[in-house]
Design a protein around this motif. Structure first.
Motif, PDB file in Angstrom:
ATOM      1  N   ARG A 182       0.834  -1.202   0.000  1.00 29.05           N
ATOM      2  CA  ARG A 182       0.000   0.000   0.000  1.00 29.05           C
ATOM      3  C   ARG A 182       0.871   1.256   0.000  1.00 29.05           C
ATOM      4  O   ARG A 182       0.586   2.225  -0.716  1.00 29.05           O
ATOM      5  CB  ARG A 182      -0.934  -0.010   1.217  1.00 29.05           C
ATOM      6  N   GLU A 183       1.955   1.216   0.777  1.00 32.73           N
ATOM      7  CA  GLU A 183       2.865   2.358   0.834  1.00 32.73           C
ATOM      8  C   GLU A 183       3.543   2.586  -0.517  1.00 32.73           C
ATOM      9  O   GLU A 183       3.708   3.716  -0.969  1.00 32.73           O
ATOM     10  CB  GLU A 183       3.918   2.124   1.925  1.00 32.73           C
ATOM     11  N   ILE A 184       3.950   1.488  -1.163  1.00 34.27           N
ATOM     12  CA  ILE A 184       4.570   1.607  -2.488  1.00 34.27           C
ATOM     13  C   ILE A 184       3.595   2.246  -3.472  1.00 34.27           C
ATOM     14  O   ILE A 184       3.949   3.167  -4.213  1.00 34.27           O
ATOM     15  CB  ILE A 184       5.028   0.217  -2.994  1.00 34.27           C
ATOM     16  N   PHE A 185       2.361   1.759  -3.485  1.00 33.26           N
ATOM     17  CA  PHE A 185       1.386   2.280  -4.446  1.00 33.26           C
ATOM     18  C   PHE A 185       1.093   3.762  -4.190  1.00 33.26           C
ATOM     19  O   PHE A 185       1.114   4.578  -5.106  1.00 33.26           O
ATOM     20  CB  PHE A 185       0.099   1.456  -4.393  1.00 33.26           C
ATOM     21  N   GLY A 211      -3.062   2.997 -11.143  1.00 35.99           N
ATOM     22  CA  GLY A 211      -2.759   4.412 -11.305  1.00 35.99           C
ATOM     23  C   GLY A 211      -2.346   4.671 -12.736  1.00 35.99           C
ATOM     24  O   GLY A 211      -2.560   3.845 -13.630  1.00 35.99           O
ATOM     25  N   ARG A 212      -1.728   5.805 -12.985  1.00 35.67           N
ATOM     26  CA  ARG A 212      -1.279   6.121 -14.332  1.00 35.67           C
ATOM     27  C   ARG A 212       0.104   5.549 -14.609  1.00 35.67           C
ATOM     28  O   ARG A 212       0.510   5.455 -15.762  1.00 35.67           O
ATOM     29  CB  ARG A 212      -1.293   7.635 -14.534  1.00 35.67           C
ATOM     30  N   ALA A 213       0.837   5.173 -13.553  1.00 35.71           N
ATOM     31  CA  ALA A 213       2.170   4.599 -13.746  1.00 35.71           C
ATOM     32  C   ALA A 213       2.335   3.226 -13.121  1.00 35.71           C
ATOM     33  O   ALA A 213       3.209   2.469 -13.517  1.00 35.71           O
ATOM     34  CB  ALA A 213       3.241   5.547 -13.168  1.00 35.71           C
ATOM     35  N   LEU A 214       1.492   2.880 -12.138  1.00 37.03           N
ATOM     36  CA  LEU A 214       1.674   1.648 -11.380  1.00 37.03           C
ATOM     37  C   LEU A 214       0.365   0.863 -11.314  1.00 37.03           C
ATOM     38  O   LEU A 214      -0.693   1.419 -11.024  1.00 37.03           O
ATOM     39  CB  LEU A 214       2.159   1.995  -9.964  1.00 37.03           C
ATOM     40  N   LEU A 215       0.473  -0.453 -11.581  1.00 41.97           N
ATOM     41  CA  LEU A 215      -0.674  -1.369 -11.532  1.00 41.97           C
ATOM     42  C   LEU A 215      -0.483  -2.340 -10.378  1.00 41.97           C
ATOM     43  O   LEU A 215       0.622  -2.835 -10.149  1.00 41.97           O
ATOM     44  CB  LEU A 215      -0.774  -2.136 -12.857  1.00 41.97           C
ATOM     45  N   ILE A 250       2.706  -4.326  -9.279  1.00 44.92           N
ATOM     46  CA  ILE A 250       2.705  -5.010  -7.992  1.00 44.92           C
ATOM     47  C   ILE A 250       1.985  -6.342  -8.189  1.00 44.92           C
ATOM     48  O   ILE A 250       0.807  -6.372  -8.563  1.00 44.92           O
ATOM     49  CB  ILE A 250       1.982  -4.187  -6.914  1.00 44.92           C
ATOM     50  N   VAL A 251       2.706  -7.438  -7.952  1.00 44.15           N
ATOM     51  CA  VAL A 251       2.131  -8.782  -8.038  1.00 44.15           C
ATOM     52  C   VAL A 251       1.836  -9.230  -6.607  1.00 44.15           C
ATOM     53  O   VAL A 251       2.756  -9.492  -5.826  1.00 44.15           O
ATOM     54  CB  VAL A 251       3.102  -9.769  -8.719  1.00 44.15           C
ATOM     55  N   ASP A 252       0.584  -9.333  -6.265  1.00 44.77           N
ATOM     56  CA  ASP A 252       0.177  -9.610  -4.887  1.00 44.77           C
ATOM     57  C   ASP A 252      -0.393 -11.027  -4.769  1.00 44.77           C
ATOM     58  O   ASP A 252      -0.825 -11.642  -5.745  1.00 44.77           O
ATOM     59  CB  ASP A 252      -0.870  -8.581  -4.452  1.00 44.77           C
ATOM     60  N   ARG A 253      -0.347 -11.556  -3.532  1.00 46.16           N
ATOM     61  CA  ARG A 253      -0.983 -12.828  -3.175  1.00 46.16           C
ATOM     62  C   ARG A 253      -0.497 -13.988  -4.054  1.00 46.16           C
ATOM     63  O   ARG A 253      -1.284 -14.767  -4.576  1.00 46.16           O
ATOM     64  CB  ARG A 253      -2.503 -12.701  -3.235  1.00 46.16           C
TER      65      ARG A 253
END
Length: 371
Positions: free
Chosen positions: A216-219, A246-250, A278-281
């Protein structure tokens, strides 16, 4: 004037003292570019020695580093691209090309028009359809006098290793060995390991509240003001539900990215739309499925090649989970690249974007359209 000294100097700036094989490759590459320049003023390109350099060896031995340095300095009309990207472009052109006796040759000549030096990174042939395409393309490039540089984890004789189809590629293998200077990067050192760790961690394990807070902090640090919430998107025409965009980060779950049915085309599309992912879970038990594992390898390859940011949260350290697995091509290269992507030396386009914005007096968290 391009010479070996300029390339050696550029590598020294990057902290690399070339070993014997790297110096051999530098010499061959300089000779290749020099021959290409002389060929501009000649009736025939065949009189100036080999038309290509084929650099192969284990991951992280400096193949791409040497070739990229040469490419940056070469004073000619040039193009460098990853093999996945090339296949996508060629197949798109073939779909729209008019029918003819030599459709593939016609498309190859069109694609090569104006290119004097072509560099393929991570060249490989695992599929018989790709082998057929690549064979005709190499024929065409050699006939046109295009200079070609290939980096690969495979020796020429090991291309298309499937015993059912290997014989079909033997003519192209013979042509590579005849027309290219083949250099085996056999150094013991993998340059991607042992680097200084990145100041801010990029990979997280296990899947807990600490990892969730870190992502969350990264995003939010890159996408200030963006809403974190489910959003429906597409990748190469296939639906993808993301946790946030976002416009730069998924930010998306591994289930959506790699367990779902996808191809390398999806990851090329994502890398073009966003500068970071961000690849989560990531539940590592899913990697025992060969198709899922191969998709993760494609994703990492493409984001690494485009120098995109990659953040991963998994139930155990991702490198540990990958060791010993089978079912995907070039897994050793993936482990090598993951090592570099966690180091300070790996500077992604997402980070460079933040630096540029800060220098311009703009809030480093402000977003700009994905590339």
């Amino acid at each position: 004037m391009l010479d070996e000294t300029r390339i050696m100097r550029a590598l020294t700036v990057r902290g690399i003292t070339p070993d014997a094989r790297q110096r051999e490759a530098i010499s061959a590459l300089v000779t290749l570019v020099g021959a290409q320049q002389r060929a501009r003023h000649a009736w025939s390109t065949a009189a100036f020695g080999p038309q290509g350099v084929y650099c192969h060896g284990l991951p992280g031995r400096g193949k791409s580093l040497v070739v990229d340095t040469l490419f940056e300095l070469a004073p000619c009309r040039k193009r460098r691209l990853h093999f996945h990207e090339f296949l996508r472009e060629m197949n798109r052109r073939l779909v729209h090309a008019p029918r003819g006796d030599d459709r593939l040759g016609d498309v190859s000549r069109q694609w090569l028009d104006g290119i004097e030096l072509l560099c393929f990174d991570e060249f490989h042939v695992h599929d018989v359809a790709d082998a057929f395409l690549m064979g005709r393309f190499v024929d065409t490039a050699i006939n046109l006098g295009t200079r070609i540089v290939l980096t690969s984890n495979y020796a020429p004789d090991d291309l298309l290793p499937d015993p059912e189809f290997h014989k079909r590629f033997l003519p192209t293998i013979a042509q590579i060995k005849r027309c290219f200077t083949v250099i085996h990067f056999d150094g013991a050192r993998d340059y991607r390991f042992g680097g200084e760790a990145a100041e801010v961690p990029r990979f997280f394990a296990p899947l807990d509240t600490t990892s969730e807070a870190a992502l969350r902090e990264i995003f939010t640090s890159h996408e200030r003001g963006a809403v974190i919430g489910s959003v429906n998107l597409s990748a190469a025409g296939r639906p993808l539900e993301a946790r946030a965009a976002g416009r730069a980060l998924l930010w998306a779950d591994f289930e959506q990215l790699c367990v779902a049915r996808r191809s390398h085309l999806d990851y090329l599309d994502l890398a073009e739309q966003w500068q970071g992912l961000i690849v989560d879970r990531l539940h590592t038990a899913a990697l025992r499925q060969s198709h899922t594992l191969q998709r993760l390898v494609w994703l990492i390859d493409i984001f690494y090649d485009r120098k995109r940011a990659l953040f991963i949260a998994a139930d155990q350290p991702i490198e540990t989970a990958l060791i010993g697995l089978e079912g995907a091509h070039d897994l050793s290269r993936t482990l090598s690249r993951l090592a570099e992507m966690q180091s300070r030396a790996y500077r992604s386009t997402l980070e460079r974007r933040g630096d540029d914005n800060a220098q311009d007096g703009i809030d480093a968290g402000a977003s700009s359209p994905g590339i």
